[in-house]
Design an enzyme around this catalytic site. Structure first.
Site, short mmCIF file in Angstrom:
data_model
loop_
_atom_site.label_atom_id
_atom_site.label_comp_id
_atom_site.label_asym_id
_atom_site.label_seq_id
_atom_site.Cartn_x
_atom_site.Cartn_y
_atom_site.Cartn_z
N CYS A 137 0.83 -1.21 0.00
CA CYS A 137 0.00 0.00 0.00
C CYS A 137 0.86 1.26 0.00
CB CYS A 137 -0.96 -0.01 1.20
SG CYS A 137 -2.04 1.42 1.23
N CYS A 140 -0.47 4.14 2.13
CA CYS A 140 -0.31 3.93 3.57
C CYS A 140 1.14 4.11 4.00
CB CYS A 140 -0.72 2.51 3.98
SG CYS A 140 -2.19 1.89 3.18
N ASP A 141 2.08 3.57 3.23
CA ASP A 141 3.45 3.43 3.72
C ASP A 141 4.47 4.32 3.02
OD1 ASP A 141 2.48 1.50 5.43
OD2 ASP A 141 2.92 -0.16 4.07
#
Ligand code: NDP
Length: 330
Positions: A137, A140-141
């Site tokens: 992701c 997200c990261d």
């Protein structure tokens, strides 16, 4: 075993969407039953730090966030079955059945929240280096890879979107794709190609994620799909963006699905084609796929179920069954 009780609502799936639906349904006195899955917690269960969930300015670990969602649902009287649903018999406006092995649970409404799983390459190092350089992701990261060289693997819109997002943090970003042609829309491809620190490397197949001495990702071993030549791409982060698989297998043929397997709903509601059956979260959403958007759709699912129950009086048969159940309980 068939549970005599006819539930107001059964929620299938224990993660952001399902637990949020449970909080709302429980606070509406619907006494929801959540079939949360043996490995509840969804994709956040495999995530480390979550920095983009509002309300946690200092960040929170993914599993801890899921524990809190679950505890909040429990606080208002949600009941849980920590096992996987194995079969569905969904009706159009009648009583729906969900099985867990031999046990049948019945309800007037069902909220489907079985999520989606990121597709994996299935190569060495992919799972072992999850949280230590390999991610599924970018949104997200990406921020964890500030100033690093990274790779994004895939040639669809997700890969393009992840690349554009992650390039804001990375030093150099390489899009690795196994073909010279891309599945991504032209507009997304152009946007990625016009980004100064994004390079495209095709046609390359990743063969292994290799750790350095510190145990974190050091490089990806890649093979040229035409010449067969193998080389090392030195990167501190790699994002596998090759698509998702929605958890709709058990309801296929009952609720309508899009061609890509995601459940169709009557946007902006969470209604499926079957009255009394609702679908939420990543099972429905192939665009945003964030914890917060899944939680938001959980709210909509619970409200839709509540309004359906309010507006749809029980049939005579349901009334008789409820009376029998009440008599047995005395
Ligand atoms: P896609 O299925 O569109 O693309 C997957 C990509 O990964 C393809 O390029 C595919 O290669 C590659 N791939 C698949 N398996 C492997 C493998 N084992 N090894 C190497 N490469 C592999 O998935 P997406 O998640 O990108 O998109 C899904 C849907 O969501 C699409 O409809 C997309 O348009 C939509 N979407 C829309 C967005 C937006 O509009 N902003 C953002 C994100 C997604 P190959 O082409 O060779 O098969």
């Amino acid at each position: 075993m068939t549970d005599k009780r006819i539930e107001n609502v059964i929620i299938v799936g224990g993660a952001c969407a399902g637990y949020t639906a449970a909080v709302y349904a429980a606070r509406a006195d619907l006494e929801p039953l959540v079939i949360e899955g043996f490995q509840w917690g969804g994709q956040l269960q495999n995530t480390t730090e979550v920095e983009n969930y509002p309300g946690f300015p200092e960040g929170i670990m993914g599993p801890e966030l899921m524990n809190r969602f679950r505890a909040q649902a429990e606080r208002f009287g949600t009941r849980f079955i920590t096992d996987d649903a194995t079969r569905f018999e969904l009706t159009d406006g009648g009583i729906h059945s969900v099985w867990v092995g031999d046990d049948e649970y019945r309800a007037r409404t069902v909220i489907l929240a079985m999520g989606a799983q990121p597709k994996r390459l299935g190569i060495p190092g992919e799972m072992e280096l999850g949280g230590r350089g390999v991610s599924t992701c970018g949104v997200c990261d990406g921020a964890f890879f500030k100033g690093r060289d990274v790779a994004v693997i895939g040639g669809g819109d997700t890969a393009m979107e992840d690349s554009i997002f992650v390039s804001k943090y990375a030093d150099r970003l390489t899009v690795l794709h196994r073909r010279d042609d891309f599945r991504a829309s032209m507009v997304m491809q152009d946007r990625a190609r016009e980004t100064a620190n994004i390079d495209f490397k095709t046609p390359f197949v990743p063969e292994e994620f290799v750790a350095g001495d510190d145990g974190a990702l050091d490089h990806v071993r890649i093979r040229n799909a035409e010449s067969g030549d193998v080389e090392e791409l030195k990167v501190g982060g790699a994002f596998v963006a090759i698509g998702h698989i929605p958890g709709s297998e058990l309801v296929a043929g009952q609720v309508d699905l899009h061609d890509n397997g995601y459940v169709k709903v009557e946007e902006p509601s969470t209604r499926t084609n079957l009255a009394g059956v609702f679908a939420i979260g990543d099972l429905v959403d192939f665009t945003y796929r964030q914890a917060i958007t899944a939680a938001g759709s959980g709210t909509r699912g619970a409200l839709d179920a509540e309004w359906y129950l309010r507006d749809t009086p029980p049939t005579d048969e349901e009334r008789i069954e409820a009376a029998e159940e009440a008599a047995e309980a005395v």
